[in-house]
Motif scaffolding. Structure first.
Motif, PDB file in Angstrom:
ATOM      1  N   GLN A 152       0.854  -1.180   0.000  1.00  0.00           N
ATOM      2  CA  GLN A 152       0.000   0.000   0.000  1.00  0.00           C
ATOM      3  C   GLN A 152       0.902   1.245   0.000  1.00  0.00           C
ATOM      4  O   GLN A 152       1.850   1.331   0.770  1.00  0.00           O
ATOM      5  N   LEU A 153       0.599   2.196  -0.880  1.00  0.00           N
ATOM      6  CA  LEU A 153       1.440   3.379  -1.018  1.00  0.00           C
ATOM      7  C   LEU A 153       0.579   4.637  -0.976  1.00  0.00           C
ATOM      8  O   LEU A 153      -0.434   4.721  -1.660  1.00  0.00           O
ATOM      9  N   LYS A 154       0.970   5.594  -0.143  1.00  0.00           N
ATOM     10  CA  LYS A 154       0.308   6.895  -0.114  1.00  0.00           C
ATOM     11  C   LYS A 154       0.930   7.742  -1.216  1.00  0.00           C
ATOM     12  O   LYS A 154       2.152   7.836  -1.310  1.00  0.00           O
ATOM     13  N   THR A 155       0.076   8.350  -2.053  1.00  0.00           N
ATOM     14  CA  THR A 155       0.581   9.101  -3.195  1.00  0.00           C
ATOM     15  C   THR A 155       0.091  10.543  -3.164  1.00  0.00           C
ATOM     16  O   THR A 155      -0.908  10.868  -2.523  1.00  0.00           O
ATOM     17  N   LYS A 156       0.788  11.372  -3.888  1.00  0.00           N
ATOM     18  CA  LYS A 156       0.443  12.792  -3.979  1.00  0.00           C
ATOM     19  C   LYS A 156      -0.836  13.008  -4.784  1.00  0.00           C
ATOM     20  O   LYS A 156      -1.657  13.840  -4.430  1.00  0.00           O
ATOM     21  N   SER A 177      -3.034  10.359  -6.207  1.00  0.00           N
ATOM     22  CA  SER A 177      -4.079   9.333  -6.273  1.00  0.00           C
ATOM     23  C   SER A 177      -4.490   8.772  -4.920  1.00  0.00           C
ATOM     24  O   SER A 177      -5.169   7.757  -4.866  1.00  0.00           O
ATOM     25  N   GLY A 178      -4.056   9.394  -3.830  1.00  0.00           N
ATOM     26  CA  GLY A 178      -4.391   8.867  -2.513  1.00  0.00           C
ATOM     27  C   GLY A 178      -3.658   7.564  -2.263  1.00  0.00           C
ATOM     28  O   GLY A 178      -2.520   7.384  -2.687  1.00  0.00           O
ATOM     29  N   ASP A 179      -4.289   6.633  -1.586  1.00  0.00           N
ATOM     30  CA  ASP A 179      -3.696   5.330  -1.305  1.00  0.00           C
ATOM     31  C   ASP A 179      -3.900   4.413  -2.504  1.00  0.00           C
ATOM     32  O   ASP A 179      -5.025   4.288  -3.004  1.00  0.00           O
ATOM     33  N   VAL A 180      -2.816   3.790  -2.965  1.00  0.00           N
ATOM     34  CA  VAL A 180      -2.901   2.849  -4.078  1.00  0.00           C
ATOM     35  C   VAL A 180      -2.119   1.590  -3.739  1.00  0.00           C
ATOM     36  O   VAL A 180      -1.183   1.618  -2.948  1.00  0.00           O
ATOM     37  N   GLU A 181      -2.516   0.513  -4.352  1.00  0.00           N
ATOM     38  CA  GLU A 181      -1.794  -0.750  -4.225  1.00  0.00           C
ATOM     39  C   GLU A 181      -0.730  -0.782  -5.309  1.00  0.00           C
ATOM     40  O   GLU A 181      -1.012  -0.543  -6.483  1.00  0.00           O
ATOM     41  N   GLN A 239       6.515   8.396  -8.243  1.00  0.00           N
ATOM     42  CA  GLN A 239       6.095   8.646  -6.873  1.00  0.00           C
ATOM     43  C   GLN A 239       7.102   8.095  -5.878  1.00  0.00           C
ATOM     44  O   GLN A 239       7.458   6.917  -5.935  1.00  0.00           O
ATOM     45  N   PRO A 284       5.116  10.799   0.583  1.00  0.00           N
ATOM     46  CA  PRO A 284       3.919  10.890  -0.254  1.00  0.00           C
ATOM     47  C   PRO A 284       3.797  12.193  -1.041  1.00  0.00           C
ATOM     48  O   PRO A 284       3.244  12.196  -2.144  1.00  0.00           O
TER      49      PRO A 284
END
Length: 148
Positions: free
Chosen positions: A2-6, A8-12, A50, A55
């Motif tokens: 799980q990755l917090k992104t600038k 797209s929010g949280d993405v797998e 990213q 994030p």
């Protein structure tokens, strides 16, 4: 993972999307692991680089060749060695964009492309010595109605 992104929010994120920059990226030397993500949900030529650690740190990128057909990137011997490049098709070249509103004011950094060896999942931002390339080339998208 799980990755917090600038953008797209949280993405797998799949491990195959992770790219290691052994020396970091200039001005962000402590940022060593990034994920390459699609930009938006519709198919398009843009990507997000990213940071996995931060994030808020993400770069909009594009394949420069459709937009700058005369663009040429020559890799130095040290880049070829560091990324373990055996043939030209081992790497993908991206250019970092500075996105502005309106979009037609956006620019592309052709002087400092991002070179990714996707097979090895390693990358490096390089500095081209060719003086015809700058960090702020106007990024123009030609629509199908403009092509004759």
């Amino acid at each position: 993972m799980q990755l917090k992104t600038k953008y797209s929010g949280d993405v797998e994120v799949d491990d195959r999307q992770l790219i290691e920059f052994p020396q970091g990226i200039p001005s962000f030397e402590n940022e060593r692991i990034f994920a390459i993500l699609p930009f938006g949900t519709e198919p398009n030529p843009f990507y997000i680089l990213q940071s996995v650690m931060t994030p808020e740190l993400a770069f909009v990128m594009a394949d420069p060749f459709p937009f700058f057909p005369d663009y040429q990137v020559t890799l130095s011997d040290s880049t070829i060695e560091q990324l373990e490049v055996k043939k030209e098709t081992d790497v993908t070249i991206y250019t970092v964009l500075t996105v502005k509103d309106p979009f037609n004011e956006s620019t592309a950094n052709l002087r400092g492309p991002i070179v990714i060896h996707e097979g090895k999942q390693t990358g490096k931002q390089i500095l081209l010595q060719d003086e015809k390339y700058h960090t702020r080339h106007r990024f123009v998208i030609i629509t199908s109605s403009e092509v004759r």
